[in-house]
Design an enzyme around this catalytic site. Structure first.
Site, PDB file in Angstrom:
ATOM      1  N   SER A  40      47.167  39.866  38.685  1.00 52.77           N
ATOM      2  CA  SER A  40      48.767  39.425  38.912  1.00 52.77           C
ATOM      3  C   SER A  40      49.293  38.305  38.316  1.00 52.77           C
ATOM      4  O   SER A  40      48.804  37.122  38.432  1.00 52.77           O
ATOM      5  CB  SER A  40      49.081  39.458  40.635  1.00 52.77           C
ATOM      6  OG  SER A  40      48.597  40.538  41.339  1.00 52.77           O
ATOM      7  N   MET A  59      47.591  33.099  40.986  1.00 60.02           N
ATOM      8  CA  MET A  59      47.193  34.433  40.577  1.00 60.02           C
ATOM      9  C   MET A  59      46.132  35.303  41.332  1.00 60.02           C
ATOM     10  O   MET A  59      45.314  34.386  41.745  1.00 60.02           O
ATOM     11  CB  MET A  59      46.357  34.429  38.987  1.00 60.02           C
ATOM     12  CG  MET A  59      46.240  35.629  38.138  1.00 60.02           C
ATOM     13  SD  MET A  59      45.455  35.062  36.591  1.00 60.02           S
ATOM     14  CE  MET A  59      46.952  34.342  35.762  1.00 60.02           C
ATOM     15  N   CYS A  60      46.247  36.428  41.454  1.00 56.17           N
ATOM     16  CA  CYS A  60      45.155  37.197  42.279  1.00 56.17           C
ATOM     17  C   CYS A  60      44.569  38.318  41.511  1.00 56.17           C
ATOM     18  O   CYS A  60      45.128  38.847  40.424  1.00 56.17           O
ATOM     19  CB  CYS A  60      45.771  37.847  43.690  1.00 56.17           C
ATOM     20  SG  CYS A  60      46.779  39.128  43.499  1.00 56.17           S
ATOM     21  N   THR A  61      43.468  38.880  41.998  1.00 55.49           N
ATOM     22  CA  THR A  61      42.909  40.083  41.294  1.00 55.49           C
ATOM     23  C   THR A  61      43.128  40.990  42.063  1.00 55.49           C
ATOM     24  O   THR A  61      43.038  41.053  43.307  1.00 55.49           O
ATOM     25  CB  THR A  61      41.396  39.669  41.107  1.00 55.49           C
ATOM     26  OG1 THR A  61      41.034  38.589  40.434  1.00 55.49           O
ATOM     27  CG2 THR A  61      40.422  40.787  40.432  1.00 55.49           C
TER      28      THR A  61
END
Length: 185
Positions: A40, A59-61
Site C-alpha cells: 500500500s 505502508m503495509c503489505t
C-alpha cells in the site's frame, strides 16, 4: 413542504448513487493477474477514522489470492507500534469483473470496491465507496508491487483521488516501513 423535502432527499440519494456509478472499473479485468503481494503506497479518504489516524499510518503489505469460487481473499499486515496486525477480508465478486463487495463483520459497513486501473505488474488503483449508519465515505488505495512507484503513478493517484472529491489533506503517500511479511502477525 413535506413533499418538497422528500423530493430533495430523493434527488440527493439519486445523485449519490449516480456518483458511485461514475467510478470506472478496469476494462478487460483479469483477476488472476491481480493476485500476489502488493504494498500500500497511497491512501486517501474522507472518513473521520482516516483523519484521526493518518499521522500514525505506514505502508503495509497485502497478499491477494483467489478463492475456488472466484472471490478474493485479501490479507493485509499493518505495522502497529512495535508489532504487526493482520486483517483478513473476503471480497465477493459481483457481475461486473473488477468490482467486489465486502461487509465488515466488525463495523457492519458495506464496501463497493472497484479496481479502477492496473497494469498488474507495477501498480493498481482501487476505489471503495463505504456505507455505514453514520454516512458514506470514499477511500482510494494505490498498490504497488514494489515499495516505490514513479512520480507519474503517484500523481495519477492524487489526481484520481481529487476527481473523487477528496481534498489535499485527505490524500496520503504512506511512509515506508521495514519488511512486514503478509502472512505473519
Amino acid at each position: 413542504m413535506h413533499a418538497t423535502l422528500l423530493g430533495v432527499l430523493g434527488l440527493a440519494l439519486l445523485g449519490a448513487l449516480n456518483a458511485q456509478d461514475t467510478i470506472p472499473v478496469q476494462s478487460d479485468f483479469q483477476q488472476d493477474k491481480l493476485t500476489g503481494r502488493w504494498y500500500s503506497i497511497g491512501l486517501a479518504s474522507n472518513s473521520n477514522w482516516f483523519k484521526e489516524k493518518k499521522h500514525l499510518m505506514k505502508m503495509c503489505t497485502t497478499i491477494i489470492s483467489a478463492t475456488t469460487d472466484g472471490n478474493l481473499e485479501v490479507t493485509s499486515t499493518y505495522p502497529k507500534g512495535d508489532q504487526c496486525e493482520k486483517r483478513n477480508s473476503l471480497y465477493t465478486k459481483t457481475e461486473q469483473p473488477g468490482r467486489f463487495s465486502y461487509t465488515s463483520p466488525r463495523w457492519g459497513s458495506k464496501h463497493d470496491i472497484r479496481v479502477v486501473e492496473t497494469n498488474y505488474d507495477e501498480y493498481a488503483l482501487v476505489a471503495t465507496q463505504i456505507s455505514k449508519s453514520t454516512g458514506s465515505f470514499t477511500m482510494v488505495l494505490l498498490y504497488s508491487r514494489t515499495k516505490e512507484l514513479s512520480p507519474e503513478r503517484l500523481e495519477r493517484f492524487t489526481q484520481f483521488s481529487k476527481e473523487q472529491g477528496l481534498m489535499d489533506d485527505e490524500i496520503l503517500i504512506l511512509p515506508q516501513t521495514g519488511e512486514q511479511p503478509a502472512g505473519e502477525a
